[in-house]
Design a protein around this motif. Structure first.
Motif, PDB file in Angstrom:
ATOM      1  N   TRP A  69       0.737  -1.259  -0.078  1.00 48.59           N
ATOM      2  CA  TRP A  69       0.024  -0.048   0.036  1.00 48.59           C
ATOM      3  C   TRP A  69       0.767   1.385   0.115  1.00 48.59           C
ATOM      4  N   ILE A  70       2.078   1.387   0.812  1.00 52.21           N
ATOM      5  CA  ILE A  70       2.893   2.444   0.747  1.00 52.21           C
ATOM      6  C   ILE A  70       3.420   2.380  -0.771  1.00 52.21           C
ATOM      7  N   THR A  71       3.742   1.457  -1.428  1.00 54.17           N
ATOM      8  CA  THR A  71       4.410   1.368  -2.780  1.00 54.17           C
ATOM      9  C   THR A  71       3.413   2.056  -3.726  1.00 54.17           C
ATOM     10  N   SER A 124      10.283   4.170  -1.726  1.00 51.77           N
ATOM     11  CA  SER A 124       9.271   4.283  -0.587  1.00 51.77           C
ATOM     12  C   SER A 124       9.388   2.740  -0.029  1.00 51.77           C
ATOM     13  N   SER A 125       9.380   1.788  -1.022  1.00 52.75           N
ATOM     14  CA  SER A 125       9.205   0.452  -0.498  1.00 52.75           C
ATOM     15  C   SER A 125      10.622   0.131   0.259  1.00 52.75           C
ATOM     16  N   VAL A 126      11.679   0.509  -0.312  1.00 54.18           N
ATOM     17  CA  VAL A 126      13.022   0.340   0.358  1.00 54.18           C
ATOM     18  C   VAL A 126      13.023   0.932   1.940  1.00 54.18           C
ATOM     19  N   GLY A 127      12.377   2.285   1.942  1.00 48.70           N
ATOM     20  CA  GLY A 127      12.720   3.000   2.982  1.00 48.70           C
ATOM     21  C   GLY A 127      11.509   2.677   4.315  1.00 48.70           C
ATOM     22  N   ALA A 128      10.257   2.106   3.493  1.00 46.47           N
ATOM     23  CA  ALA A 128       9.419   1.432   4.638  1.00 46.47           C
ATOM     24  C   ALA A 128      10.058  -0.021   5.197  1.00 46.47           C
TER      25      ALA A 128
END
Length: 185
Positions: A69-71, A124-128
Motif C-alpha cells: 500500500w505504501i508502494t 518508498s518500499s525500501v525506506g518502509a
C-alpha cells in the motif's frame, strides 16, 4: 573523534530483549511449535529460520504486510509529480513553442512520468522496509550461531503477555525443542 564514533556505534547497537529461546533441528517441528506457541497466547514471539518456511506466516498469525500500500501511494504520488514536473518545465519555466506544437503533450513525457512513478515507488518500499525492520542493527545478539545454517528457533521476549519462564521452558520441551535457554535477542 574516536569517542564520538564509539558513542554513535553504541547508540546504534541493537539492545536486545531478554527472554526464552527454544531451538529445533527440523523445520516441520518448528512450524507446528509456532502454531502451538500462538495457541498458548503468546503474540510477540519471533520464529527464526535460515530460509523461508512454507506455512510459518499462517502458523504465527502474521497478516499481510502494508508495504504494497505504501508502494502504491508513493507510486501514484510519483506519477502525479512526473505529470506536474513535465508540465511545469515545458509550460511555465522553459516555455518554448516549437513549430506550433502544443506546449505540453502527454505522449512526449510518458517516459519521464513512468520513471518518476517507479523511482518514488521503489524508494518508498525500501525506506518502509528499513523502518519496519528497525534497521540498521549493529552487532545484534546471537541466540545460536547455527541458526543461520541448520537450526530453527522460537524466541519469546519477557514483555510478552503471560510470560513465565518455567511454563515456556516446559512448553518448548513438550514441543520437541532440542535445546531451551534463557537468552537475549
Amino acid at each position: 573523534m574516536l569517542k564520538t564514533i564509539e558513542s554513535l556505534v553504541y547508540a546504534w547497537q541493537y539492545k536486545g530483549k531478554k527472554g526464552v529461546a527454544g531451538i529445533w533441528l527440523d523445520e516441520h517441528q518448528l512450524v507446528r511449535a509456532v502454531a502451538k506457541v500462538r495457541e498458548a497466547g503468546f503474540r510477540k514471539f519471533d520464529a527464526i529460520s535460515p530460509f523461508p518456511l512454507h506455512g510459518i506466516d499462517e502458523a504465527a498469525g502474521i497478516s499481510r504486510s502494508y508495504i504494497p500500500w505504501i508502494t502504491l501511494v508513493f507510486g501514484i504520488l510519483g506519477c502525479a509529480f512526473g505529470v506536474w514536473f513535465t508540465w511545469w518545465t515545458s509550460v511555465v519555466d522553459w516555455a518554448i513553442n516549437i513549430g506550433g506544437k502544443p506546449m505540453w503533450s502527454l505522449a512526449a513525457f510518458i517516459p519521464v512520468i513512468f520513471e518518476t512513478t517507479i523511482l518514488f515507488a521503489a524508494l518508498s518500499s525500501v525506506g518502509a522496509m528499513i523502518l519496519i525492520n528497525g534497521l540498521p542493527k549493529v552487532n545484534p545478539p546471537v541466540i545460536d550461531p547455527d541458526l543461520s545454517c541448520s537450526k530453527f528457533a522460537i524466541f519469546i521476549p519477557e514483555d510478552d503477555l503471560g510470560f513465565d519462564v518455567t511454563q515456556i521452558e516446559k512448553l518448548f520441551n513438550d514441543l520437541g525443542a532440542s535445546e531451551v535457554k534463557r537468552t537475549e535477542f
